[in-house]
Motif scaffolding. Structure first.
Motif, mmCIF file in Angstrom:
data_model
loop_
_atom_site.group_PDB
_atom_site.id
_atom_site.type_symbol
_atom_site.label_atom_id
_atom_site.label_comp_id
_atom_site.label_asym_id
_atom_site.label_seq_id
_atom_site.Cartn_x
_atom_site.Cartn_y
_atom_site.Cartn_z
ATOM 1 N N ALA A 101 -4.549 121.689 76.302
ATOM 2 C CA ALA A 101 -5.953 122.099 76.230
ATOM 3 C C ALA A 101 -6.918 120.942 76.459
ATOM 4 C CB ALA A 101 -6.236 122.758 74.887
ATOM 5 N N VAL A 102 -6.471 119.713 76.195
ATOM 6 C CA VAL A 102 -7.384 118.572 76.346
ATOM 7 C C VAL A 102 -7.091 117.777 77.612
ATOM 8 C CG1 VAL A 102 -7.818 118.375 73.873
ATOM 9 C CG2 VAL A 102 -5.909 117.116 74.864
ATOM 10 N N SER A 139 -16.934 128.437 67.247
ATOM 11 C CA SER A 139 -15.542 128.608 66.830
ATOM 12 C C SER A 139 -14.606 127.937 67.827
ATOM 13 C CB SER A 139 -15.216 130.100 66.720
ATOM 14 O OG SER A 139 -13.877 130.294 66.336
ATOM 15 N N CYS A 140 -14.920 128.091 69.117
ATOM 16 C CA CYS A 140 -14.150 127.428 70.171
ATOM 17 C C CYS A 140 -14.291 125.907 70.070
ATOM 18 C CB CYS A 140 -14.635 127.924 71.530
ATOM 19 S SG CYS A 140 -13.806 127.178 72.938
ATOM 20 N N LEU A 141 -15.499 125.452 69.810
ATOM 21 C CA LEU A 141 -15.773 124.016 69.662
ATOM 22 C C LEU A 141 -14.976 123.429 68.501
ATOM 23 C CD1 LEU A 141 -17.371 121.511 70.436
ATOM 24 C CD2 LEU A 141 -19.317 122.402 69.163
ATOM 25 N N LEU A 146 -10.278 120.126 66.870
ATOM 26 C CA LEU A 146 -9.014 119.954 66.148
ATOM 27 C C LEU A 146 -7.885 119.558 67.088
ATOM 28 C CD1 LEU A 146 -9.224 123.032 63.735
ATOM 29 C CD2 LEU A 146 -9.385 120.626 63.083
ATOM 30 N N SER A 147 -8.000 119.967 68.356
ATOM 31 C CA SER A 147 -6.959 119.652 69.339
ATOM 32 C C SER A 147 -7.079 118.229 69.864
ATOM 33 C CB SER A 147 -7.034 120.628 70.520
ATOM 34 O OG SER A 147 -6.908 121.969 70.082
ATOM 35 N N CYS A 148 -8.272 117.650 69.771
ATOM 36 C CA CYS A 148 -8.502 116.303 70.309
ATOM 37 C C CYS A 148 -7.742 115.259 69.507
ATOM 38 C CB CYS A 148 -9.995 115.969 70.289
ATOM 39 S SG CYS A 148 -10.955 116.897 71.472
ATOM 40 N N LYS A 149 -7.020 114.420 70.218
ATOM 41 C CA LYS A 149 -6.299 113.342 69.543
ATOM 42 C C LYS A 149 -7.277 112.294 69.020
ATOM 43 C CE LYS A 149 -1.965 110.862 70.173
ATOM 44 N NZ LYS A 149 -0.897 110.495 71.146
ATOM 45 N N ASN A 150 -8.332 112.059 69.780
ATOM 46 C CA ASN A 150 -9.362 111.089 69.387
ATOM 47 C C ASN A 150 -10.733 111.757 69.462
ATOM 48 O OD1 ASN A 150 -11.051 108.962 68.920
ATOM 49 N ND2 ASN A 150 -10.162 107.613 70.463
ATOM 50 N N ARG A 151 -11.248 112.178 68.312
ATOM 51 C CA ARG A 151 -12.533 112.878 68.299
ATOM 52 C C ARG A 151 -13.690 111.964 68.670
ATOM 53 N NH1 ARG A 151 -11.501 116.061 62.787
ATOM 54 N NH2 ARG A 151 -9.679 117.182 63.547
ATOM 55 N N LEU A 223 -18.660 119.273 59.554
ATOM 56 C CA LEU A 223 -17.705 118.648 58.632
ATOM 57 C C LEU A 223 -16.550 117.972 59.364
ATOM 58 C CD1 LEU A 223 -17.593 121.269 55.748
ATOM 59 C CD2 LEU A 223 -18.151 118.850 55.510
ATOM 60 N N LEU A 224 -16.173 118.510 60.533
ATOM 61 C CA LEU A 224 -15.102 117.889 61.311
ATOM 62 C C LEU A 224 -15.476 116.479 61.752
ATOM 63 C CD1 LEU A 224 -13.874 120.805 63.630
ATOM 64 C CD2 LEU A 224 -12.562 119.649 61.849
ATOM 65 N N TYR A 225 -16.766 116.271 62.032
ATOM 66 C CA TYR A 225 -17.219 114.980 62.555
ATOM 67 C C TYR A 225 -17.901 114.115 61.499
ATOM 68 C CZ TYR A 225 -15.944 116.625 67.155
ATOM 69 O OH TYR A 225 -15.223 117.074 68.234
ATOM 70 N N ALA A 226 -18.132 114.653 60.312
ATOM 71 C CA ALA A 226 -18.815 113.885 59.257
ATOM 72 C C ALA A 226 -18.091 112.595 58.871
ATOM 73 C CB ALA A 226 -19.029 114.769 58.020
ATOM 74 N N PRO A 227 -16.741 112.533 58.920
ATOM 75 C CA PRO A 227 -16.083 111.256 58.604
ATOM 76 C C PRO A 227 -16.366 110.146 59.613
ATOM 77 C CG PRO A 227 -14.547 113.091 58.328
ATOM 78 C CD PRO A 227 -15.760 113.630 59.032
ATOM 79 N N ILE A 228 -16.887 110.497 60.797
ATOM 80 C CA ILE A 228 -17.200 109.491 61.815
ATOM 81 C C ILE A 228 -18.613 108.965 61.560
ATOM 82 C CG2 ILE A 228 -17.450 109.030 64.281
ATOM 83 C CD1 ILE A 228 -15.504 111.332 64.806
ATOM 84 N N GLN A 229 -18.724 107.674 61.394
ATOM 85 C CA GLN A 229 -19.979 107.085 60.926
ATOM 86 C C GLN A 229 -21.158 107.375 61.847
ATOM 87 O OE1 GLN A 229 -19.794 102.945 59.872
ATOM 88 N NE2 GLN A 229 -21.996 102.679 59.948
ATOM 89 N N ARG A 230 -21.013 107.193 63.136
ATOM 90 C CA ARG A 230 -22.183 107.342 64.008
ATOM 91 C C ARG A 230 -22.674 108.781 64.055
ATOM 92 N NH1 ARG A 230 -21.286 107.895 70.071
ATOM 93 N NH2 ARG A 230 -19.107 108.487 70.378
#
Length: 722
Positions: A101-102, A139-141, A146-151, A223-230
Motif C-alpha cells: 500500500a505504501v 478513516s482511509c488516512l 498505520l501502514s507507513c513504516k516512517n510516519r 493522535l497518530l501523529y501527536a508523538p511527533i514533535q513538529r
C-alpha cells in the motif's frame, strides 16, 4: 490458492472499465463495488495475489472523478459515492498488505485522496460539508498512516499546501462560547493539518451530536501523529485548535458540560453497536501527548479544578475508559520537573485531587485483593493503577510532603509488590523509594522486594537497545532510584548479599565508561558504589575483586569527566577507610585548628553567611570554596583532621551526596565534635545521616530568625571548645 468466484467476477468486470464507464454511472456499479468491499473484508486470506488488479481499479475510479465538482452537493452525489468507494477500497488494500500500500502506486493514490480535501472549497467558503465523504477520507488516512513504516516522511505530505479561496466565516453559536474566530485571507494556503484543525473546530462549534463520529475520526488521526514533535508543536502553536478547543473545554465554566458529555457518551457506548469512541477523552489524550514535547507551553495548573471535578464525576458514574485517559493526561503533565509542574502539584493538593487519587487507588487495590495478597484486576484497571502510580511518583519527586505517605506505603505500595504486572511492581518500588524512611527499611521483606525488582529492571533497561524499559522508564531513572536507596544501611546490606548485584553495576560501568552519551549514568552509578563502599561486606567484595578495583583506578586517572574522576577517587579513598580497622591519630596543630563546614553546594549562600559571621566574631573557619588546594579528598581529610568543631549542614541533597558522607563519616571515625544545623524546611535526617546524628539535637535555621539561631550556634561551639 483459489480466489473466491464472486470476488473474481467483480474484479474481472471492473478491471475492464474505462474512465467513461464510471462517468456514465449506474446505481448497480456502486452496489457491486460496495459488495466487493464487503467480500474483501470478510475473506482477506483469499485475496493476496489480486492486489495489483485492485490498485488499478482504484486509480481508474480516481481518474473518473471530476475534482472541480466533487464537493458540489447538487447533482454530484454519485461522484462523492465513488470517492467514498475509493477510500474504502484503498483502506482494504492497506489492511491486506501494508508494504504494498505504501509503494509508488499507493503513494500516488493517497496523494489524490489528500488533494480532495485541499479542493474542498465548499467548506472553506460556505461551511457546507459532506460528512460521509470526510469520514471515509479520514478513516482511509488513519489506515494509511498505520501502514507507513516512517510516519515522519508522510508527515511532509500533510504539511504541504495548496491555494484555496476563503471568505469571512459566519458567526456560529458555540456550546463553549468562543469569541476568537479569525478572518482569513483569500488564496490562503492550507495544508491537510491546517484544514483538519479548522474542520474539527467548526464541527465542535456547530453540532457535536450530529458530528461526533467525524470529530472522533479526525482526533484519532491527530493522535497518530501527536508523538511527533513538529506535528504537535505546529498544531498547538500555529493553529487555533488548542486555543479554541482545548483551553475553553478545560475551563471551569465548561466543566459541567464536559462531564455531562462524557457521561452521555459512556451511556451511548453501552448500547451503540458501533461502540462510539469518546471525543472528549481523545482531547484529554492529546493534551497528555502535547505536554511531552519541548516547545509547547500548557498552563496546566489552571485546569486543576476541572481535573478534580472530572475525576470525582467519572468515579461516581463508574466509567473507566475516560478515567484512564484523564489519569494518563495528568501523569504526563507531571512528568517534567519545572515551575509549571510544581504549581500543578500544589493546585492538585489545594483542590484535594491528590487525596482523591490516593483514595481511589487504595480502594481499587483493596477490592481486587484476594487471599495471600493475590490480586485480580482487569487490564483496563491495571492501566488506570499504573497511571495513578505514575502521578504519585511524579509528585513524590517534586514534593512528597503533600502526600499521605502512610496510606501510600501501606495501602498501595506494599500490596502492589505482589502484583503479577511487572510494570506495576516497578513503579510501586520507585514510588516507595521516594517515600521510605530508615524505619520502613527495617522490614527486611520490603527491602528484599525493592532490591530484587530494581536490579531486575536495571538489567532489562541496560540490555535494551535504547536503555529504556518498554514502559519508557529510563535506565537513568532506575539508577537514580538506586542511588537514593543506597543511602540506607539496610539496603546496602541487602545488595551485598548477592554478588550479581555489584557485578551488574561494574558491568554497566565497563560498557559505558568510554561513551559520551552515558556520562550521567556513569556518575550516578559511581555515587551508588561510593555509598556501598561504606558498608563492610560490599566494600570487601569491591576491594578484593581485581577487575573492579582496576576499573575504578582507570576511571580515576583517565576519564575526561572531572565529576567521574572525583567519584572514582572517592570510592577508592572510602574503600581504604572502610577496610582499615585502625586509624592513625593525625598530628594536629593547636594553632591551626579551625571550624569546618561540611555542606552541599545547594546551601552555599546561607553557609557563607554563617561562616562570615563567625569570622567577624574572631573564629578561624574552613570552607572548601576558600581553602581547597590540590587533591579534593586529601584536602577534605586534612580539613577534618585539623578541625576543632565540624558544622554539619543538613539537607536532602547533603544526605544524597556520597562526598558529604565521606566527610561526615571520617569526622566520626576521628571522634571530632560536630554541631548539626538544619538548612531545609521539614527535612528529617534518616539513612546514614540519621544514624550519625543519633539523639543529638540540631539547630533549625529554617525556623525563628537568623540572629537567634546564630547565637545558639556560637553557644554550642563555645561549649565544645571549653
Amino acid at each position: 490458492m483459489v480466489i473466491d468466484e464472486s470476488i473474481q467476477q467483480i474484479l474481472t468486470k471492473y478491471s475492464r472499465f474505462k474512465i467513461r464507464d464510471y462517468q456514465n454511472h449506474t446505481r448497480n456499479s456502486i452496489e457491486e463495488l460496495e459488495h466487493l468491499i464487503s467480500l474483501i473484508e470478510t475473506r482477506k486470506s483469499t485475496f493476496s495475489y489480486s492486489l495489483q488488479t485492485l490498485s488499478d481499479i482504484i486509480q481508474i475510479i480516481i481518474s473518473s472523478i471530476d475534482r472541480t465538482t466533487l464537493w458540489k452537493a447538487k447533482g454530484k452525489m454519485y461522484e462523492q459515492q465513488l470517492a467514498q468507494i475509493v477510500c474504502q477500497l484503498f483502506k482494504c488494500l492497506c489492511k491486506l498488505d501494508a508494504k504494498y500500500a505504501v509503494n509508488e502506486q499507493g503513494v500516488t493514490i493517497m496523494r489524490s485522496i489528500l488533494q480532495w480535501l485541499k479542493d474542498d472549497t465548499d467548506f472553506c467558503l460556505t461551511k457546507s460539508i459532506s460528512q460521509d465523504l470526510h469520514l471515509a477520507i479520514y478513516s482511509c488516512l488513519e489506515q494509511y498512516s498505520l501502514s507507513c513504516k516512517n510516519r515522519e516522511d508522510f508527515l511532509n505530505e500533510l504539511f504541504s499546501t495548496s491555494s484555496v479561496h476563503k471568505s469571512h466565516s459566519s458567526s456560529v453559536v458555540s456550546c463553549f462560547n468562543f469569541h476568537n474566530r479569525r478572518k482569513s485571507a483569500i488564496h490562503e494556503s492550507l495544508s491537510i493539518i491546517d484544514y483538519s484543525a479548522r474542520l474539527v473546530i467548526y464541527l465542535l462549534e456547530s453540532s457535536l451530536v450530529t458530528s461526533s463520529l467525524l470529530i472522533n475520526q479526525i482526533l484519532t488521526f491527530f493522535l497518530l501523529y501527536a508523538p511527533i514533535q513538529r506535528f504537535s508543536v505546529y498544531l498547538v502553536n500555529h493553529t487555533d485548535f488548542y486555543r479554541s478547543i482545548i483551553v475553553p473545554l478545560l475551563s471551569t465554566k465548561n466543566t459541567d458540560y464536559f462531564v455531562q458529555c462524557i457521561i452521555d457518551e459512556t451511556a451511548r457506548s453501552q448500547t451503540d453497536s458501533n461502540d462510539r469512541v469518546f471525543v472528549f477523552t481523545h482531547m484529554l489524550n492529546l493534551v497528555g501527548e502535547f505536554v511531552l514535547h519541548p516547545g509547547i507551553e500548557i498552563h496546566s495548573c489552571s485546569f486543576a479544578s476541572t481535573f478534580k471535578y472530572l475525576f470525582d464525576a467519572l468515579i461516581e458514574c463508574g466509567t473507566t475508559v475516560p478515567l484512564l485517559y484523564l489519569v494518563k493526561c495528568l501523569s504526563n503533565l507531571l512528568t517534567n520537573e519545572n515551575v509549571e509542574t510544581d504549581l500543578l502539584a500544589q493546585e492538585m493538593n489545594r483542590f484535594s485531587l491528590i487525596h482523591s487519587i490516593i483514595n481511589y487507588t487504595s480502594i481499587l487495590i483493596q477490592n481486587s485483593t484476594l487471599g495471600e495478597g493475590q490480586m485480580i484486576l482487569k487490564q483496563l484497571h491495571n492501566n488506570v493503577i499504573t497511571s495513578c502510580l505514575s502521578i504519585l511518583y511524579n509528585i513524590s519527586t517534586l514534593n512528597h510532603e503533600i502526600l499521605d505517605i502512610n496510606v501510600i506505603i501501606n495501602k498501595i505500595c506494599r500490596p502492589l509488590f505482589k502484583s503479577d504486572m511487572q510494570q506495576i511492581r516497578l513503579i510501586s518500588c520507585l514510588l516507595y523509594s521516594n517515600l521510605l524512611t530508615q524505619k520502613e527499611l527495617e522490614s527486611d521483606n520490603a527491602c528484599h522486594h525493592l532490591c530484587e525488582q530494581l536490579f531486575f529492571s536495571i538489567r532489562q533497561a541496560y540490555l535494551s537497545s535504547n536503555y529504556h524499559l518498554c514502559n519508557q522508564i529510563s535506565l537513568f531513572s532506575l539508577v537514580n532510584c538506586l542511588k537514593k536507596l543506597c543511602t540506607h544501611k539496610q539496603f546496602q546490606k541487602r545488595i551485598g548479599k548477592q554478588d550479581e548485584n555489584i557485578e551488574l553495576l561494574f558491568e554497566i560501568l565497563r560498557q559505558f565508561h568510554l561513551s559520551i552519551e552515558q556520562q550521567e549514568e556513569i556518575q550516578i552509578i559511581l555515587q551508588s558504589i561510593w555509598f556501598l563502599s561504606f558498608e563492610y561486606t560490599c566494600a570487601t567484595k569491591i576491594h578484593s575483586h581485581d577487575k573492579y578495583f582496576a576499573l575504578l583506578v582507570q576511571l580515576a586517572e583517565t576519564n575526561p569527566n572531572e565529576m567521574i574522576q572525583q567519584a572514582a577517587k572517592g570510592i577508592l579513598w572510602q574503600l581504604r577507610q572502610t577496610m582499615t580497622n585502625t586509624i592513625n591519630e593525625p598530628i594536629v596543630s593547636n594553632s591551626s585548628q579551625h571550624i569546618m563546614f561540611s555542606y552541599n553546594h545547594d546551601t552555599k549562600e546561607i553557609v557563607q553567611k554563617i561562616c562570615q559571621n563567625l569570622r567577624n566574631s574572631g573564629y578561624r573557619t574552613w570552607m572548601d570554596i576558600d581553602d581547597m588546594h590540590g587533591s579534593t579528598l586529601d584536602c577534605m581529610a586534612h580539613a577534618v583532621e585539623q578541625s576543632c568543631v565540624i558544622i554539619i549542614c543538613m539537607t536532602e541533597k547533603y544526605k544524597q551526596s556520597p562526598n558529604c558522607q565521606s566527610e561526615a563519616e571520617y569526622a566520626y571515625r576521628l571522634k571530632k565534635p560536630f554541631v548539626p544545623i538544619l538548612l531545609q524546611s521539614k527535612f528529617k535526617p534518616d539513612g546514614w545521616l540519621g544514624l550519625l546524628l543519633g539523639t543529638k539535637l540540631y539547630i533549625d535555621f529554617t525556623k525563628s530568625d537568623f540572629d537567634s539561631n546564630y547565637k545558639r550556634l556560637v553557644n554550642e561551639i563555645e561549649t565544645i571548645k571549653n
